[in-house]
Write a protein that holds these residues in place. Structure first.
Motif, short mmCIF file in Angstrom:
data_model
loop_
_atom_site.label_atom_id
_atom_site.label_comp_id
_atom_site.label_asym_id
_atom_site.label_seq_id
_atom_site.Cartn_x
_atom_site.Cartn_y
_atom_site.Cartn_z
N ALA A 19 0.83 -1.21 0.00
CA ALA A 19 0.00 0.00 0.00
C ALA A 19 0.87 1.26 0.00
CB ALA A 19 -0.94 -0.01 1.21
N TYR A 22 2.66 1.81 -3.44
CA TYR A 22 1.78 2.23 -4.54
C TYR A 22 0.84 3.36 -4.12
CZ TYR A 22 3.87 -1.46 -7.16
OH TYR A 22 4.81 -2.24 -7.81
N LYS A 23 1.09 3.94 -2.94
CA LYS A 23 0.40 5.14 -2.45
C LYS A 23 -1.12 5.00 -2.47
CE LYS A 23 4.27 8.10 -3.85
NZ LYS A 23 5.25 7.08 -3.64
N VAL A 24 -1.58 3.89 -1.85
CA VAL A 24 -3.02 3.66 -1.69
C VAL A 24 -3.30 3.38 -0.21
CG1 VAL A 24 -3.40 2.83 -4.04
CG2 VAL A 24 -2.80 1.20 -2.25
N ASP A 25 -4.56 3.53 0.19
CA ASP A 25 -4.92 3.27 1.60
C ASP A 25 -4.88 1.80 1.95
OD1 ASP A 25 -5.27 5.97 2.19
OD2 ASP A 25 -7.39 5.94 1.61
N HIS A 26 -5.24 0.95 1.00
CA HIS A 26 -5.29 -0.50 1.23
C HIS A 26 -4.75 -1.18 -0.02
CE1 HIS A 26 -6.93 -4.54 1.91
NE2 HIS A 26 -6.99 -4.18 3.19
N TRP A 27 -3.97 -2.24 0.18
CA TRP A 27 -3.32 -2.90 -0.97
C TRP A 27 -4.32 -3.41 -2.00
CZ3 TRP A 27 -3.43 -7.99 -2.67
CH2 TRP A 27 -4.13 -8.89 -1.87
N SER A 29 -6.69 -1.85 -3.14
CA SER A 29 -7.03 -0.73 -4.02
C SER A 29 -6.06 -0.58 -5.18
CB SER A 29 -7.03 0.58 -3.21
OG SER A 29 -7.98 0.52 -2.18
N ILE A 30 -4.99 -1.34 -5.17
CA ILE A 30 -4.00 -1.28 -6.24
C ILE A 30 -4.62 -1.83 -7.52
CG2 ILE A 30 -1.76 -2.13 -7.05
CD1 ILE A 30 -0.95 -2.34 -4.06
N GLN A 31 -4.54 -1.04 -8.57
CA GLN A 31 -5.03 -1.47 -9.87
C GLN A 31 -4.02 -2.44 -10.47
OE1 GLN A 31 -8.13 -0.41 -11.01
NE2 GLN A 31 -8.20 0.48 -8.96
#
Length: 185
Positions: A19, A22-27, A29-31
């Motif tokens: 997370a 890739y600068k997201v709140d939750h893994w 959420s990674i595209q």
């Protein structure tokens, strides 16, 4: 009876590291997660993963930050003595490289198990569910329900545990004590 710890999600904050990377709140959420797992191949990503930490307020450790991963290792050593180990899955299609960096992660923290044969990196954890000599069940602490099911089905004692969700003292440590008693009977 050996107590095995999974790494990712149990003592190593793999999903938090993803997370953050890739600068997201939750893994989740990674595209295009498949692409990022391919990108991780042949890298040292696994040695860069942090341990789990938590804040305490007037807890046994006092105010501040304590290291949850170290608390787990210490408890397992207390319960199992020298008969503990690591049973962790390497990254698919990057078995040797990711296993190397996971071993390095353990070495840097001085968490290499006392018996080198108890440091296992495999996609088939269930093959280590019991001791082949004594036929006694081994214990696995893992964050994946399917790993626990396969472990239990193979004759071991599995404990489902996610470090970022479950309590150490009121859940994991109690379950470890129960599993050790059950495994010794």
């Amino acid at each position: 009876m050996t107590v095995f710890l999974d790494m990712d999600g149990v003592i190593a904050d793999f999903f938090g590291a993803l997370a953050n990377r890739y600068k997201v709140d939750h893994w989740k959420s990674i595209q295009d997660r498949d692409r990022i797992f391919v990108e991780m191949r042949n890298t040292n990503f696994f040695v860069t993963i942090p341990e789990f930490y938590a804040e305490t307020i007037f807890g046994d450790q006092g105010d501040g930050i304590y290291q949850r991963s170290l608390a787990i290792i210490d408890k397992v050593k207390e319960i199992a003595g020298d008969d503990w180990g690591i049973c962790s899955s390497p990254l698919r299609n990057d078995d040797y490289n990711s296993a190397y960096w996971k071993r390095e992660w353990l070495r840097v923290r001085d968490w290499i198990p006392p018996k080198i044969e108890n440091m296992i990196f495999t996609h088939n954890k269930h093959k280590y569910a019991y001791n082949p000599v004594t036929r006694k069940p081994n214990i696995l602490v893992d964050d994946k329900p399917e790993n626990i099911k396969r472990w239990n089905d193979a004759g071991g004692i599995g404990i489902l545990f996610q470090n970022n969700q479950d309590d150490l003292k009121e859940y994991l440590f109690v379950e470890l004590e129960k599993a050790c008693k059950l495994g010794k009977s």
